[in-house]
Design a protein around this motif. Sequence first.
Motif, PDB file in Angstrom:
ATOM      1  N   UNK A  13     -35.380 -55.839   1.392  1.00 24.88           N
ATOM      2  CA  UNK A  13     -35.485 -56.814   2.474  1.00 24.88           C
ATOM      3  C   UNK A  13     -35.645 -56.115   3.827  1.00 24.88           C
ATOM      4  N   UNK A  14     -34.794 -55.151   4.120  1.00 26.61           N
ATOM      5  CA  UNK A  14     -34.858 -54.440   5.402  1.00 26.61           C
ATOM      6  C   UNK A  14     -36.185 -53.700   5.556  1.00 26.61           C
ATOM      7  N   UNK A  15     -36.635 -53.054   4.489  1.00 29.47           N
ATOM      8  CA  UNK A  15     -37.896 -52.318   4.539  1.00 29.47           C
ATOM      9  C   UNK A  15     -39.079 -53.257   4.750  1.00 29.47           C
ATOM     10  N   UNK A  16     -39.061 -54.383   4.075  1.00 31.30           N
ATOM     11  CA  UNK A  16     -40.165 -55.349   4.180  1.00 31.30           C
ATOM     12  C   UNK A  16     -40.232 -55.942   5.583  1.00 31.30           C
ATOM     13  N   UNK A  17     -39.089 -56.355   6.126  1.00 30.68           N
ATOM     14  CA  UNK A  17     -39.080 -56.926   7.472  1.00 30.68           C
ATOM     15  C   UNK A  17     -39.520 -55.876   8.491  1.00 30.68           C
ATOM     16  N   UNK A  18     -39.045 -54.649   8.335  1.00 30.85           N
ATOM     17  CA  UNK A  18     -39.455 -53.573   9.249  1.00 30.85           C
ATOM     18  C   UNK A  18     -40.969 -53.354   9.174  1.00 30.85           C
ATOM     19  N   UNK A  19     -41.540 -53.369   7.981  1.00 31.84           N
ATOM     20  CA  UNK A  19     -42.981 -53.176   7.827  1.00 31.84           C
ATOM     21  C   UNK A  19     -43.763 -54.295   8.499  1.00 31.84           C
ATOM     22  N   UNK A  20     -43.309 -55.523   8.317  1.00 31.04           N
ATOM     23  CA  UNK A  20     -43.960 -56.675   8.969  1.00 31.04           C
ATOM     24  C   UNK A  20     -43.867 -56.503  10.482  1.00 31.04           C
ATOM     25  N   UNK A  21     -42.669 -56.200  10.970  1.00 36.54           N
ATOM     26  CA  UNK A  21     -42.448 -56.031  12.403  1.00 36.54           C
ATOM     27  C   UNK A  21     -43.371 -54.950  12.966  1.00 36.54           C
ATOM     28  N   UNK A  22     -43.388 -53.797  12.339  1.00 38.91           N
ATOM     29  CA  UNK A  22     -44.194 -52.685  12.838  1.00 38.91           C
ATOM     30  C   UNK A  22     -45.689 -52.997  12.805  1.00 38.91           C
ATOM     31  N   UNK A  23     -46.114 -53.746  11.811  1.00 37.55           N
ATOM     32  CA  UNK A  23     -47.527 -54.125  11.720  1.00 37.55           C
ATOM     33  C   UNK A  23     -47.939 -55.007  12.898  1.00 37.55           C
ATOM     34  N   UNK A  24     -47.094 -55.947  13.272  1.00 36.76           N
ATOM     35  CA  UNK A  24     -47.445 -56.895  14.326  1.00 36.76           C
ATOM     36  C   UNK A  24     -47.025 -56.426  15.721  1.00 36.76           C
ATOM     37  N   UNK A  25     -46.216 -55.387  15.822  1.00 37.63           N
ATOM     38  CA  UNK A  25     -45.841 -54.831  17.123  1.00 37.63           C
ATOM     39  C   UNK A  25     -46.957 -53.883  17.566  1.00 37.63           C
ATOM     40  N   UNK A  26     -48.073 -54.453  17.958  1.00 37.07           N
ATOM     41  CA  UNK A  26     -49.277 -53.666  18.207  1.00 37.07           C
ATOM     42  C   UNK A  26     -49.149 -52.711  19.386  1.00 37.07           C
ATOM     43  N   UNK A  27     -48.313 -53.034  20.365  1.00 37.14           N
ATOM     44  CA  UNK A  27     -48.128 -52.118  21.488  1.00 37.14           C
ATOM     45  C   UNK A  27     -46.957 -51.154  21.262  1.00 37.14           C
ATOM     46  N   UNK A  28     -46.317 -51.271  20.107  1.00 34.80           N
ATOM     47  CA  UNK A  28     -45.238 -50.388  19.665  1.00 34.80           C
ATOM     48  C   UNK A  28     -44.107 -50.255  20.689  1.00 34.80           C
ATOM     49  N   UNK A  29     -43.729 -51.408  21.308  1.00 32.09           N
ATOM     50  CA  UNK A  29     -42.639 -51.380  22.285  1.00 32.09           C
ATOM     51  C   UNK A  29     -41.317 -51.879  21.698  1.00 32.09           C
ATOM     52  N   UNK A  30     -41.274 -52.062  20.383  1.00 32.17           N
ATOM     53  CA  UNK A  30     -40.072 -52.504  19.656  1.00 32.17           C
ATOM     54  C   UNK A  30     -39.694 -53.957  19.947  1.00 32.17           C
ATOM     55  N   UNK A  31     -40.648 -54.756  20.407  1.00 31.75           N
ATOM     56  CA  UNK A  31     -40.469 -56.185  20.635  1.00 31.75           C
ATOM     57  C   UNK A  31     -41.756 -56.904  20.254  1.00 31.75           C
TER      58      UNK A  31
END
Length: 87
Positions: A13-31
Amino acid sequence: FASDTDDDDGEWFRDKVRAVFEHFDTDQDQHLKFAELAALQKATAGTMLTEEMYLMACRALDCKPHLGITLDALKLTYAAEGSDVGT
């Protein structure tokens, strides 16, 4: 989520959510700002995210709209009943 156990389901679960988050955080600002969260909503649910919905989500998740949704906040949304990080 620091108190999550390291069982296979919790880790997945944690890995999947992190992967989704990182994919859509296009400016890589952690938000995930409005446009990034809107892209996630469109890709996963096929629906449009309005600015009003974004502001409501930020308030509900105790995130500042000008910064965006954090990884921990996204985990909370996927941990809610009726949500599915697997899609």
